[in-house]
Design an enzyme around this catalytic site. Structure first.
Site, short mmCIF file in Angstrom:
data_model
loop_
_atom_site.label_atom_id
_atom_site.label_comp_id
_atom_site.label_asym_id
_atom_site.label_seq_id
_atom_site.Cartn_x
_atom_site.Cartn_y
_atom_site.Cartn_z
N LYS A 23 0.84 -1.20 0.00
CA LYS A 23 0.00 0.00 0.00
C LYS A 23 0.87 1.26 0.00
O LYS A 23 0.63 2.20 -0.75
CB LYS A 23 -0.93 0.00 1.22
CG LYS A 23 -2.05 -1.02 1.11
CD LYS A 23 -2.85 -1.18 2.40
CE LYS A 23 -3.88 -2.30 2.26
NZ LYS A 23 -4.65 -2.59 3.46
N GLN B 52 -4.37 -1.13 9.73
CA GLN B 52 -4.44 -2.48 9.15
C GLN B 52 -5.07 -3.45 10.14
O GLN B 52 -4.72 -3.49 11.32
CB GLN B 52 -3.02 -2.93 8.76
CG GLN B 52 -2.97 -4.25 8.01
CD GLN B 52 -3.59 -4.20 6.62
OE1 GLN B 52 -3.70 -3.15 6.00
NE2 GLN B 52 -4.03 -5.34 6.13
N ASP C 8 -10.50 3.62 4.11
CA ASP C 8 -10.85 2.19 4.04
C ASP C 8 -12.36 2.01 3.89
O ASP C 8 -12.82 0.93 3.50
CB ASP C 8 -10.44 1.51 5.36
CG ASP C 8 -9.26 0.56 5.18
OD1 ASP C 8 -9.05 0.07 4.06
OD2 ASP C 8 -8.57 0.31 6.19
N1 GUN Z 1 -7.08 -6.36 6.41
C1 GUN Z 1 -7.44 -7.08 5.32
N2 GUN Z 1 -7.91 -6.26 4.36
C2 GUN Z 1 -7.84 -5.01 4.84
C3 GUN Z 1 -8.19 -3.74 4.31
O1 GUN Z 1 -8.66 -3.59 3.18
N3 GUN Z 1 -7.96 -2.68 5.12
C4 GUN Z 1 -7.47 -2.82 6.38
N4 GUN Z 1 -7.30 -1.72 7.11
N5 GUN Z 1 -7.15 -3.98 6.91
C5 GUN Z 1 -7.34 -5.07 6.14
#
Ligand code: GUN
Length: 281
Positions: free
Chosen positions: A53, A97, A120
């Site tokens: 990311k 995350q 998100d």
């Molecule tokens: N864990 C798995 N997928 C995601 C996501 O799209 N965003 C976040 N913050 N955590 C995750």
């Protein structure tokens, strides 16, 4: 019939190039779009995701900071960090995350993020906006799936879409987005007695369970479009989705591969949300 691939890498490349143009325009105006990513603990999969990311942001000309904390971080400390980022004008998007260590309440942390920076799309305000069809940040994975359907010119109106999985981050928002596009939507999950009965009627199937071979060729209507959100490992340790790709591709009209399908699109939509957060200023 062999299905055509919906190439998440190619579509991502195109959309990220558009993000880069928008980021450059904002930077010219003195606003560099900024994303803060918080990782707590040592989950190996999460480490890979956050690294990807942050790199994707930097490649598109966004400013990105990665804050890594040990699993011993307290909930109060994490909430204090989020609050500081809520008030930091150089940060337009905040991503914590998941999963978080067990002693931290995920929901409480997500709700502490300003809805204006909730790139998100997990905040109740964002989920609620989607529910009632108002503008708001959309959860990145289902948003990416919608973009993939759009990229093949697929008109969802009146089509039957079956979503397998009911998570807050994929299944539920996916169902709402499909509904918003006027599909008839069925949501199947672990307590659905006869999954194949539903999937065999589907024009579109989205598999978002996190288990291999949830969808096999005998469960798919000829010509259906199949979107695979799964991210699993096979017996040889190779990345695979929820769909039996080799079998289903012989029945479907379009299918997303794993890797190279939904995965890169999730990151791409995070960049899109971040740029939108910065442009709203
Ligand atoms: N864990 C798995 N997928 C995601 C996501 O799209 N965003 C976040 N913050 N955590 C995750």
């Amino acid at each position: 019939m062999t299905a055509q691939l919906i190439d998440g890498n190619a579509l991502s490349k195109q959309l990220r190039a558009e993000v880069a143009v928008r980021a450059a325009k904002l930077t010219e105006r003195g606003i560099t779009p900024g994303l803060a990513v918080i990782l707590v603990g040592e989950n190996p999969a999460s480490q890979v995701y956050v690294r990807n990311k942050v790199k994707a942001c930097q490649d598109a000309g966004l400013h990105s900071v990665l804050e890594k904390y040990p699993a011993t971080l307290t909930e109060a400390e994490l909430l204090a960090r989020v609050e500081a980022l809520n008030n930091d004008p150089s940060i337009h998007g905040i991503l914590v995350q998941l999963p978080l260590p067990k002693h931290i309440d995920d929901h409480k942390v997500i709700e502490s993020i300003s809805p204006l920076k909730d790139v998100d799309g997990f905040h109740v305000a964002s989920a609620g906006a989607l529910m009632v069809g108002e503008p708001g940040f959309k959860a990145c994975t289902p948003y990416g799936c919608m973009k993939m359907l759009e990229s093949i010119g697929y008109d969802l109106r009146g089509k039957h879409a079956v979503v397998i999985g009911r998570s807050n981050i994929v299944g539920k928002p996916m169902a709402l987005m499909l509904l918003q596009s006027s599909a008839t939507v069925t949501v199947c999950h672990s307590a659905t007695p006869d999954l194949a009965y539903h999937t065999r009627q589907a024009d579109v199937v989205v598999a978002a369970v996190g288990k291999r071979n949830v969808l096999t060729a005998d469960m798919v209507k000829p010509g259906a479009v199949v979107i695979d959100v799964g991210m699993n490992r096979d017996d040889e340790g190779k990345l695979c989705g929820d769909v039996d790709f080799a079998g289903v591709k012989e029945v479907a009209s379009w299918i997303t591969p794993v890797p190279g399908g939904v995965g890169p699109m999730t990151i791409t939509m995070l960049l899109v949300n971040t740029i939108e957060a910065a442009e709203r200023l």
